[in-house]
Design a protein around this motif. Structure first.
Motif: not given
Length: 515
Positions: A437-458
């Motif tokens: 859970x902590x690893x996942x949350x950390x990667x999401x906070x760094x935008x390494x994992x995204x569940x939707x496109x942000x600024x055209x980043x796939x």
């Protein structure tokens, strides 16, 4: 020419939904099964009529509310069957109350209100066709038109207001006016009514409610002294009392039944399931005997499932063949231990389901609810979770964790992949889901994992797959190699893959973590 008749009645879901305690759910189930059986019996006794579905109509428990008959049965006969059966339920309950509560006969002013509930509770639907499919389609078409008249406080048919008025002996008194507040004396009498009722039901050996003790001395196993119920809510409770059930001819609630405290301190699990594409399966069976055999097999499975379900794990509230509802709770196990046992049961459920030997799959919604989530909300979450399991591809389970705030997390997977939750291993080889859970949350906070496109980043699923490999013994590579994402996640897009893994992380951490 052979004519088929399809019969149903309503409200069914609404009747079950308006349940505040576990006893209400059981009582609603008992009443619906009883009414269905009376309709089936009326059809069976009609000239040149044969009940095709459900099978085993002599067994009341778990009767579904759709009846298919080969032959013509008069619609008025169906309406009379349910009307007279419901009237008998109300009559027995009303008489028992008037005979066992310590009020004089002239103090009861509610006869007209009971009569209104007799006349205006149920709508009956009836369809016919030259085939069973045509009869069912005609039934659905006719259900688009309402078949009942609502009542208000004064009995007019213009609105539904007042149907949930508090049931007590002075309900319907002539000098009562809509919206008028009760006087101090009336409030005392209302309090006395429910205190006596709770006391008598707790003490079956007492014939009347004489010498009723104070509120603090009443356990309230059937009705709490501070509850206020409408007539149908009251009836749901009363039919779970074995004396009343036997008078009606209704299958009594088992003596081993125990209520869940309204002030429950731990989480509970609620599961709702339904067979997949049962209508299509019935259409594929060309003869009446085959349909009858199918119905019989499913009814036998439901009856066995209900009676063999572990009492240490919880209770099955109803099992009408391919559809069922149950609850997971224990006074001996903590929340984590209870879910661990529930997960073991879920992992073997598909094997248990297949014992009916019919070629259909099943979808289930399991809701793990916090201690202050209202029961009515839990039932709604159950329906939504079951629906999600079906829309994601059927033959799977949705696990939804609902918090007191109303927020929830959920995860859907096929039955064959449910054991993923049990295979988890953290970096140290243990079961601490906080690491993932902590690893996942950390990667999401760094935008390494995204569940939707942000600024055209796939959206890129690579890190999500790597997490599956690391914590679930190469699971990501296994699924990719076999190209199973559509079957597992309901799609093979990057967003579907990432969302499925995130849901797994959220639910696993909430329910399986040992911290």
């Amino acid at each position: 020419m052979t004519i088929y008749t399809a019969i149903s009645f309503a409200p069914v879901q609404g009747f079950i939904e308006k349940s505040r305690k576990l006893r209400d759910l059981f009582g609603a189930s008992l009443i619906l099964s009883y009414l269905s059986q009376q309709i089936a019996e009326a059809a069976k006794n009609s000239p040149d009529c044969e009940v095709i579905s459900p099978a085993s109509i002599n067994v009341q428990e778990g009767m579904p509310n759709r009846i298919l008959v080969r032959g013509t049965i008069d619609r008025n006969q169906v309406s009379n069957a349910i009307s007279q059966s419901w009237k008998e339920v109300l009559r027995v309950c009303q008489i028992w109350l008037e005979e066992n509560l310590d009020f004089a006969p002239e103090e009861f002013h509610w006869a007209q209100e009971w009569e209104k509930w007799h006349r205006y509770t149920w709508e009956v639907f009836w369809g016919q066709g030259e085939t069973s499919d045509a009869a069912m389609l005609d039934l659905e078409r006719r259900k688009l038109k309402r078949d009942w008249v609502g009542i208000n406080w004064t009995g007019d048919s213009s609105s539904l207001t007042g149907t949930d008025a508090i049931a007590w002996h002075r309900l319907g008194q002539q000098n009562s006016e809509p919206g008028r507040s009760l006087t101090h004396t009336e409030k005392q009498q209302l309090d006395t009514f429910y205190r006596q009722l709770a006391w008598v039901l707790d003490n079956p050996d007492r014939n009347r409610a004489e010498d009723t003790p104070s509120k603090d001395e009443i356990e309230g196993r059937y009705i709490a002294v501070n509850e206020r119920l409408s007539i149908p809510e009251l009836v749901k409770r009363l039919v779970t009392y074995h004396v009343i059930a036997k008078q009606i001819g209704m299958t009594p609630l088992g003596e081993s039944f125990t209520e869940i405290s309204q002030k429950r301190e731990q989480w509970t699990g609620w599961f709702m399931g339904d067979g997949d594409k049962v209508g299509d399966k019935l259409k594929s069976i060309p003869d009446d005997e085959g349909q009858k055999a199918f119905s019989g097999a499913m009814r036998d499975w439901g009856r066995t499932f209900k009676h063999t379900f572990s009492k240490e794990l919880g209770r099955v509230i109803y099992a009408g063949g391919d559809d069922f509802l149950g609850i997971l709770y224990s006074s001996e196990l903590g929340a984590k231990e209870l879910f661990s046992e529930a997960l073991k049961w879920l992992n073997q459920f598909k094997q248990q389901w297949q014992t009916h030997r019919q070629d259909i799959t099943v979808s289930v919604g399991l809701v793990w609810a916090a201690n202050r989530v209202p029961q009515r909300d839990i039932l709604q979450h159950c329906r939504e979770a079951e629906k999600l399991a079906k829309t994601k591809g059927r033959d799977r389970v949705t696990i939804r964790v609902v918090f007191n705030s109303g927020q929830f997390v959920q995860w859907t997977c096929p039955w064959d992949y449910l054991n993923i939750l049990m295979k988890y291993r953290d970096r140290d080889g243990g079961k601490n889901w906080a690491h993932l859970y902590n690893d996942w949350a950390h990667l999401k906070s760094r935008h390494a994992i995204r569940s939707r496109e942000v600024n055209k980043n796939k959206i890129e699923p690579d890190l999500a797959l790597a997490m599956l490999d690391l914590y679930f013994d190469g699971l990501g590579q296994e699924i990719q190699k076999n190209r199973q994402w559509t079957a597992i996640a309901g799609g093979n897009s990057a967003s579907a893959i990432v969302q499925w893994v995130e849901d797994l992380v959220q639910v696993g951490w909430q329910l399986c973590s040992n911290t």
